[in-house]
Design a protein around this motif. Structure first.
Motif, PDB file in Angstrom:
ATOM      1  N   PHE A   1       0.838  -1.193   0.000  1.00 11.76           N
ATOM      2  CA  PHE A   1       0.000   0.000   0.000  1.00 11.76           C
ATOM      3  C   PHE A   1       0.880   1.253   0.000  1.00 11.76           C
ATOM      4  O   PHE A   1       1.737   1.407   0.865  1.00 11.76           O
ATOM      5  N   SER A   2       0.644   2.114  -0.984  1.00 11.19           N
ATOM      6  CA  SER A   2       1.348   3.400  -1.047  1.00 11.19           C
ATOM      7  C   SER A   2       0.375   4.486  -0.608  1.00 11.19           C
ATOM      8  O   SER A   2      -0.676   4.655  -1.236  1.00 11.19           O
ATOM      9  N   VAL A   3       0.714   5.188   0.460  1.00 11.21           N
ATOM     10  CA  VAL A   3      -0.139   6.291   0.938  1.00 11.21           C
ATOM     11  C   VAL A   3       0.386   7.585   0.323  1.00 11.21           C
ATOM     12  O   VAL A   3       1.562   7.919   0.478  1.00 11.21           O
ATOM     13  N   LEU A   4      -0.485   8.302  -0.384  1.00 13.95           N
ATOM     14  CA  LEU A   4      -0.099   9.594  -0.947  1.00 13.95           C
ATOM     15  C   LEU A   4      -0.580  10.697  -0.007  1.00 13.95           C
ATOM     16  O   LEU A   4      -1.778  10.812   0.255  1.00 13.95           O
ATOM     17  N   LEU A   5       0.363  11.476   0.490  1.00 17.48           N
ATOM     18  CA  LEU A   5       0.038  12.557   1.439  1.00 17.48           C
ATOM     19  C   LEU A   5       0.452  13.905   0.852  1.00 17.48           C
ATOM     20  O   LEU A   5       1.593  14.329   1.021  1.00 17.48           O
ATOM     21  N   PRO A   6      -0.452  14.592   0.161  1.00 20.80           N
ATOM     22  CA  PRO A   6      -0.113  15.949  -0.292  1.00 20.80           C
ATOM     23  C   PRO A   6      -0.091  16.890   0.911  1.00 20.80           C
ATOM     24  O   PRO A   6      -0.987  16.820   1.756  1.00 20.80           O
TER      25      PRO A   6
ATOM     26  N   PHE B   1       3.892  -1.341   3.340  1.00 19.13           N
ATOM     27  CA  PHE B   1       3.441   0.027   3.037  1.00 19.13           C
ATOM     28  C   PHE B   1       4.610   0.955   2.757  1.00 19.13           C
ATOM     29  O   PHE B   1       5.765   0.656   3.061  1.00 19.13           O
ATOM     30  N   GLU B   2       4.266   2.103   2.177  1.00 17.26           N
ATOM     31  CA  GLU B   2       5.185   3.246   2.059  1.00 17.26           C
ATOM     32  C   GLU B   2       4.325   4.502   2.108  1.00 17.26           C
ATOM     33  O   GLU B   2       3.139   4.464   1.765  1.00 17.26           O
ATOM     34  N   ILE B   3       4.918   5.595   2.582  1.00 12.36           N
ATOM     35  CA  ILE B   3       4.193   6.865   2.690  1.00 12.36           C
ATOM     36  C   ILE B   3       4.925   7.885   1.830  1.00 12.36           C
ATOM     37  O   ILE B   3       6.114   8.161   2.057  1.00 12.36           O
TER      38      ILE B   3
ATOM     39  N   ASP C   1      12.881   3.877   2.939  1.00 18.28           N
ATOM     40  CA  ASP C   1      12.053   2.893   2.217  1.00 18.28           C
ATOM     41  C   ASP C   1      10.585   3.035   2.626  1.00 18.28           C
ATOM     42  O   ASP C   1       9.688   2.627   1.887  1.00 18.28           O
ATOM     43  N   LYS C   2      10.348   3.621   3.800  1.00 18.37           N
ATOM     44  CA  LYS C   2       8.974   3.779   4.304  1.00 18.37           C
ATOM     45  C   LYS C   2       8.435   5.188   4.078  1.00 18.37           C
ATOM     46  O   LYS C   2       7.250   5.377   3.839  1.00 18.37           O
ATOM     47  N   ILE C   3       9.293   6.189   4.241  1.00 24.93           N
ATOM     48  CA  ILE C   3       8.872   7.580   4.038  1.00 24.93           C
ATOM     49  C   ILE C   3       9.630   8.136   2.840  1.00 24.93           C
ATOM     50  O   ILE C   3      10.858   8.195   2.850  1.00 24.93           O
ATOM     51  N   LEU C   4       8.895   8.516   1.818  1.00 21.51           N
ATOM     52  CA  LEU C   4       9.522   9.073   0.615  1.00 21.51           C
ATOM     53  C   LEU C   4       9.051  10.509   0.452  1.00 21.51           C
ATOM     54  O   LEU C   4       7.859  10.757   0.243  1.00 21.51           O
ATOM     55  N   LEU C   5       9.989  11.447   0.583  1.00 24.37           N
ATOM     56  CA  LEU C   5       9.636  12.849   0.386  1.00 24.37           C
ATOM     57  C   LEU C   5       9.849  13.183  -1.087  1.00 24.37           C
ATOM     58  O   LEU C   5      10.948  13.038  -1.610  1.00 24.37           O
ATOM     59  N   ARG C   6       8.781  13.574  -1.757  1.00 24.34           N
ATOM     60  CA  ARG C   6       8.863  13.912  -3.188  1.00 24.34           C
ATOM     61  C   ARG C   6       8.235  15.297  -3.397  1.00 24.34           C
ATOM     62  O   ARG C   6       7.111  15.440  -3.839  1.00 24.34           O
ATOM     63  N   PRO C   7       8.999  16.359  -3.017  1.00 23.36           N
ATOM     64  CA  PRO C   7       8.422  17.707  -3.007  1.00 23.36           C
ATOM     65  C   PRO C   7       8.284  18.311  -4.404  1.00 23.36           C
ATOM     66  O   PRO C   7       8.864  17.826  -5.378  1.00 23.36           O
ATOM     67  N   ARG C   8       7.492  19.386  -4.453  1.00 27.19           N
ATOM     68  CA  ARG C   8       7.363  20.181  -5.671  1.00 27.19           C
ATOM     69  C   ARG C   8       7.637  21.635  -5.303  1.00 27.19           C
ATOM     70  O   ARG C   8       7.520  22.014  -4.145  1.00 27.19           O
TER      71      ARG C   8
ATOM     72  N   ILE D   1      -3.231   2.162  -3.770  1.00 30.17           N
ATOM     73  CA  ILE D   1      -2.909   3.539  -3.365  1.00 30.17           C
ATOM     74  C   ILE D   1      -3.952   4.019  -2.376  1.00 30.17           C
ATOM     75  O   ILE D   1      -5.152   3.892  -2.630  1.00 30.17           O
ATOM     76  N   VAL D   2      -3.490   4.577  -1.260  1.00 25.52           N
ATOM     77  CA  VAL D   2      -4.402   5.212  -0.302  1.00 25.52           C
ATOM     78  C   VAL D   2      -4.224   6.719  -0.456  1.00 25.52           C
ATOM     79  O   VAL D   2      -3.097   7.215  -0.407  1.00 25.52           O
ATOM     80  N   ILE D   3      -5.336   7.439  -0.663  1.00 29.63           N
ATOM     81  CA  ILE D   3      -5.238   8.896  -0.652  1.00 29.63           C
ATOM     82  C   ILE D   3      -5.965   9.408   0.592  1.00 29.63           C
ATOM     83  O   ILE D   3      -6.999   8.884   0.979  1.00 29.63           O
TER      84      ILE D   3
END
Length: 242
Positions: free
Chosen positions: A9-14, A40-42, A67-74, A96-98
């Motif tokens: 499960f990939s959690v997408l957290l905007p 999981f990953e967040i 591997d668990k927390i991926l920061l992918r900023p914009r 995917i969990v939103i």
């Protein structure tokens, strides 16, 4: 198609200005997934928050592991829909969990979403405030009326087959979310609603889990008069094109 049992499960957290909420929501997510034994990953998609949210996310990455927390900023605020598309590029899960990062969505409901998905092999499981023991806490009457009204008008015009259309706490099969993102044109508040309407058009199956929604603890609510106007415009566009 993968069943939820063997799934990741990939959690997408905007995020935008969520420095106070982010550590707590991440801690709750990690605890929930570890206790229920799911992989999981967040993925934190920060839109250039000026309040230091990104620095907090970097610390969380160190604490829980990259591997668990991926920061992918914009670089700046670019809208919710594009945040999901951006996050999905980095997601390795097949589900995917939103959800919102402001603690209005409690991670404790995620295992129920997963159970529901398995039970009916659903393409989407949506959290609903308007069925069973679902509900809203901390909203004034005006916001409750706007939300209920928006939902009611949409039900009448579009008959989408789901009871909570403007909610943003959902579980999707990754390939289904990708397909829906390609079709969606709305931005902002209407976007969540369009996702369900398009899902129904494309014949995807939707399960629902009652959730309690709690108004944000820290920071400013993002729903104002402009959102309501753009919601009504978006609704009419959807009505005309579906």
């Amino acid at each position: 198609m993968a069943a939820a049992g063997s799934a990741k499960f990939s959690v997408l957290l905007p995020t935008y200005n969520e420095r106070d909420n982010l550590p707590l929501v991440v801690w709750l997510l990690v605890r929930t997934f570890r206790e229920s034994g799911y992989d999981f990953e967040i993925i934190i998609i920060d839109d250039g928050s000026p309040d230091g949210t990104q620095e907090i996310a970097e610390q969380l990455e160190k604490i829980y592991g990259s591997d668990k927390i991926l920061l992918r900023p914009r670089p700046r605020k670019l809208g919710l829909g594009t945040a999901y598309i951006h996050g999905m590029k980095h997601a390795t899960g097949n589900f995917i969990v939103i959800m919102d990062a402001d603690l209005s969505h409690h991670p404790k409901f995620i295992p129920e979403f997963i159970r529901k998905q398995k039970e009916g092999n659903f393409d989407i499981v949506s959290g609903t405030r308007y069925k069973g023991n679902g509900g809203v806490y901390g909203w004034d009457l005006k916001r409750k009326l706007i939300s209920r009204g928006a939902n009611f008008i949409t039900q009448v015009l579009l008959r989408p087959g789901a009871s909570d259309l403007t909610g943003s706490f959902r579980l999707y099969r990754k390939e289904v979310l990708q397909k829906l993102m390609e079709k969606c044109v709305s931005k902002g508040y209407v976007f969540q609603m369009e996702m369900i309407v398009r899902a129904r058009q494309l014949g995807y199956t939707i399960g629902e889990v009652p959730i309690s929604f709690v108004d944000r603890v820290y920071g400013e609510s993002k729903l104002g008069g402009n959102e309501i106007v753009s919601f009504l415009k978006g609704l009419l566009t959807l009505f005309a094109t579906t």
